[in-house]
Scaffold this active site. Structure first.
Site, PDB file in Angstrom:
ATOM      1  N   HIS A   1      31.530  48.873  24.938  1.00 13.30           N
ATOM      2  CA  HIS A   1      31.208  47.687  25.516  1.00 13.30           C
ATOM      3  C   HIS A   1      31.461  46.440  25.173  1.00 13.30           C
ATOM      4  O   HIS A   1      30.704  45.210  25.063  1.00 13.30           O
ATOM      5  CB  HIS A   1      29.616  47.946  25.142  1.00 13.30           C
ATOM      6  CG  HIS A   1      29.012  49.364  25.153  1.00 13.30           C
ATOM      7  ND1 HIS A   1      28.406  49.676  26.200  1.00 13.30           N
ATOM      8  CD2 HIS A   1      28.920  50.090  24.106  1.00 13.30           C
ATOM      9  CE1 HIS A   1      28.112  50.833  26.014  1.00 13.30           C
ATOM     10  NE2 HIS A   1      28.178  51.270  24.863  1.00 13.30           N
TER      11      HIS A   1
ATOM     12  N   SER B   1      50.371  24.445  32.384  1.00  9.49           N
ATOM     13  CA  SER B   1      49.283  23.822  33.446  1.00  9.49           C
ATOM     14  C   SER B   1      49.916  22.494  34.094  1.00  9.49           C
ATOM     15  O   SER B   1      50.217  21.724  33.070  1.00  9.49           O
ATOM     16  CB  SER B   1      47.895  23.640  32.931  1.00  9.49           C
ATOM     17  OG  SER B   1      47.195  22.439  33.695  1.00  9.49           O
TER      18      SER B   1
ATOM     19  N   LYS C   1      47.753  23.628  27.604  1.00  9.60           N
ATOM     20  CA  LYS C   1      47.535  24.862  28.276  1.00  9.60           C
ATOM     21  C   LYS C   1      48.735  25.956  27.962  1.00  9.60           C
ATOM     22  O   LYS C   1      49.848  25.501  28.107  1.00  9.60           O
ATOM     23  CB  LYS C   1      47.114  25.247  29.655  1.00  9.60           C
ATOM     24  CG  LYS C   1      45.687  24.634  30.134  1.00  9.60           C
ATOM     25  CD  LYS C   1      44.703  25.292  29.285  1.00  9.60           C
ATOM     26  CE  LYS C   1      44.535  26.581  30.000  1.00  9.60           C
ATOM     27  NZ  LYS C   1      43.746  26.596  31.255  1.00  9.60           N
TER      28      LYS C   1
ATOM     29  N   GLU D   1      48.192  38.326  33.896  1.00 10.44           N
ATOM     30  CA  GLU D   1      47.323  38.243  35.170  1.00 10.44           C
ATOM     31  C   GLU D   1      47.671  38.692  36.516  1.00 10.44           C
ATOM     32  O   GLU D   1      47.038  39.353  37.237  1.00 10.44           O
ATOM     33  CB  GLU D   1      46.870  36.581  35.160  1.00 10.44           C
ATOM     34  CG  GLU D   1      45.846  36.384  34.046  1.00 10.44           C
ATOM     35  CD  GLU D   1      45.791  34.612  34.101  1.00 10.44           C
ATOM     36  OE1 GLU D   1      44.644  34.277  34.188  1.00 10.44           O
ATOM     37  OE2 GLU D   1      46.580  33.920  33.991  1.00 10.44           O
TER      38      GLU D   1
END
Ligand code: ARG
Length: 461
Positions: free
Chosen positions: A157, A278, A284, A291
Site C-alpha cells: 500500500h 527545466s 530541477k 517517465e
C-alpha cells in the site's frame, strides 16, 4: 507511378487519392530484406521443382541479391508511389532482369507473401528484443550483486511494511524479465511456421515443395490450412501482448525510480546523463527517461488493442484491413527497443543513497512483525503477539521514537516474556537476515538467486 502488376482487368486508372490511401510502402519498406529472402527461397524451390527453368531461377536469384545489396548500400531508393514492398521488389526485379522476373510470382500471392514477410521480420525482432532484455537483466543483476546488504523498506500500500534489501527488490524485476523472455521465446516458436504455399487463400495448383522453402528459411514447420495460413495474425497479437506485459513491468520499475528520485524519498540520485532540466526552474533534475517509459507503455497497450480490434470482425481469409497490422506491431517493437536500453542506462548510472534507504527501513516500524514473531517464539499465540506489538507501536508513535528506543521496562509493561535479547531480535539487520528461506531477502538467499538468475540467462539461447 509504376504500372500496376494487376492492371489487366482494369480499364481506368486508379484515382490518385486511392493510390495514396491504398499504399503501404511508407511503412512496409522495412520488410524489404525479408521479402527478398522469401522470394529467393521461393524462386529456388520453383526451379528445383521444374516449375520455372534453372536459368530463370538463377537470374531471379542474382537480380534479387543485387537489389538487396543496392538497398543495403543506399544505392536504390524505395519508390514512394509503389503500392507496397512486394510490388516494389518485383517491379524492380523485372526492370533489371526482364522476363524472368515476371515468373517469380508463380504459385504465390501477396497474401501468403506478406504473411511470410511479417513472420520473418517479427521472428528476428523477437531475437533482438530478447537480447535487449538479457542486457537489461544483466544491469539489474550487477546492481543487485552490490546491494545484497543494502537495507531498505519493503512496502505494501506504499506504506513501509517489512525490511528487505535493494538487491531483493531488484531481483523481483529480474524474475519478471525472465518470464518476459520465456513468453517471447514461446511466441517465436508458434510464429515459426511457414505460410508460403497458401496462395491467395486456396493454396495453388503448382506442385510446390513447401518443406524445401521452410528448410531454407529456417521454419520449424509449415502451416496446415491455407485459409489460416494467409489470415492468421495471432503471432503478431501474441507478440504485442508479450510486449505489453514487458512494458507493464518496465513501467512499474519506472514509477519506482521516479518515486525514489523524489526529494521526499531520496533513495537514489539519477545521473546527469540520464535526467533533464527545466527551462524555467534552474534547480530541477527530472526523471524524464523513466517517465517516458511509463508513458510509452500506453502506446504499446494501444498497439495490442489495435491488432485485436482489427482482426475481430474479419471473415476468412485475407482482407485489406490486415494491412493495418504493420504499423501497430512495428510501433510496439520500436517502442520496446527504445525503452529497454534507456532504462538500462538509467539504472546502471544512478547513485544509491544507502543511508537514506536504511533510515527509512529503520523508521517505519518495519520490525513490528519481528517483534510479534519474537513473542511467538517465547510461547505467545500469534494473534496476541500481534496485539502486544501493535500496542508498543502505538506507544512509540505517541513518543515519536522507534521500537528499539523503548526501554526494557516499557517492553515488560506490555509482556513479561520480553527480555534483553529483544534489541538484537528487532534490529534491522536481524530482521532481514532471519528471512532466510528460498525466495526470501536474507543476503545469502538473494546471493543464491542472483547466481541462479545468471545461470538461467547464460543458458537461455
Ligand atoms: N500490402 C498488403 C498488406 O500489407 C499486402 C497484401 C496485399 N494483398 C491483397 N490482396 N491486396 O496486407
Amino acid at each position: 507511378m509504376a504500372e500496376k502488376l494487376w492492371a489487366g482487368r482494369f480499364s481506368k486508372e486508379t484515382d490518385s487519392s486511392v493510390n495514396a490511401f491504398n499504399s503501404s510502402i511508407a511503412f512496409d519498406a522495412r520488410l524489404a530484406m525479408h521479402d527478398i529472402a522469401g522470394s529467393r527461397a521461393h524462386a529456388a524451390m520453383l526451379a528445383s521443382c521444374g516449375i520455372i527453368s534453372q536459368k530463370d531461377g538463377l537470374e531471379i536469384d542474382r537480380g534479387l541479391s543485387q537489389i538487396a545489396s543496392d538497398l543495403a548500400a543506399d544505392q536504390l531508393a524505395f519508390d514512394p508511389l509503389a503500392e507496397d514492398i512486394h510490388m516494389f521488389v518485383e517491379a524492380e526485379l523485372t526492370r533489371r532482369i526482364g522476363d524472368a522476373g515476371k515468373r517469380l510470382h508463380t504459385g504465390r500471392s501477396r497474401n501468403d507473401q506478406v504473411a511470410l514477410d511479417l513472420r520473418l521480420y517479427l521472428r528476428e525482432q523477437c531475437d533482438i528484443i530478447s537480447g535487449e532484455i538479457k542486457q537489461f537483466s544483466a544491469v539489474l543483476l550487477d546492481l543487485a550483486e552490490n546491494h545484497v546488504e543494502t537495507w531498505m523498506p519493503g512496502y505494501t500500500h506504499l506504506q513501509r511494511a517489512q525490511p528487505i534489501t535493494l538487491a531483493h527488490h531488484l531481483m523481483a524485476y529480474v524474475e519478471m524479465m525472465a518470464r518476459d523472455l520465456q513468453r517471447i521465446s514461446q511466441t517465436r516458436e508458434r510464429m515459426n511456421v511457414l505460410p508460403l504455399g497458401s496462395g491467395a487463400l486456396a493454396a495453388t495448383t503448382y506442385p510446390l515443395d513447401r518443406e524445401m522453402v521452410a528448410k531454407t528459411l529456417l521454419f520449424d514447420t509449415i502451416s496446415m490450412n491455407s485459409l489460416d495460413g494467409v489470415s492468421d495474425r495471432d503471432f503478431a497479437i501474441e507478440l504485442a501482448a508479450d510486449l505489453s506485459i514487458l512494458m507493464m513491468h518496465l513501467s512499474r520499475l519506472a514509477e519506482e525510480i521516479i518515486l525514489w528520485a523524489s526529494q521526499e524519498v531520496s533513495f537514489i540520485e539519477l545521473d546527469d546523463a540520464y535526467s533533464t532540466g527545466s527551462s524555467i526552474m534552474p534547480q530541477k533534475k527530472n526523471p524524464d527517461v523513466a517517465e517516458l517509459c511509463r508513458g510509452k507503455t500506453g502506446r504499446v497497450y494501444g498497439d495490442l488493442q489495435t491488432l485485436l480490434t482489427l482482426m475481430k470482425g474479419l471473415p476468412l481469409a485475407y482482407n485489406k484491413d490486415m494491412q493495418e497490422d504493420k504499423e501497430a506491431i512495428f510501433d510496439a517493437v520500436d517502442t520496446v527497443l527504445l525503452c529497454l536500453p534507456a532504462m538500462s542506462g538509467t539504472i546502471r548510472t544512478m547513485t544509491i543513497h544507502r543511508e537514506n534507504m536504511a533510515k527509512a527501513a529503520a523508521g517505519g516500524f518495519t520490525n513490528a512483525t519481528d517483534l510479534a514473531d519474537y513473542l511467538v517464539v517465547k510461547g505467545m499465540p500469534f494473534r496476541e503477539a500481534h496485539e502486544v506489538s501493535g500496542k508498543l507501536v502505538a506507544i512509540c508513535i505517541r513518543r515519536g521514537i522507534a521500537l528499539d528506543k523503548l526501554s526494557l521496562k516499557d517492553f515488560k509493561e506490555q509482556s513479561s516474556l520480553i527480555e534483553q535479547d529483544i534489541y538484537e531480535a528487532i534490529s534491522l539487520e536481524t530482521c532481514v537476515r532471519r528471512r532466510d528461506l528460498p525466495g526470501g531477502p536474507a543476503p545469502q538467499q538473494v546471493q543464491r538467486s542472483i547466481e541462479h538468475a545468471r545461470r538461467r540467462l547464460a543458458s537461455n539461447p
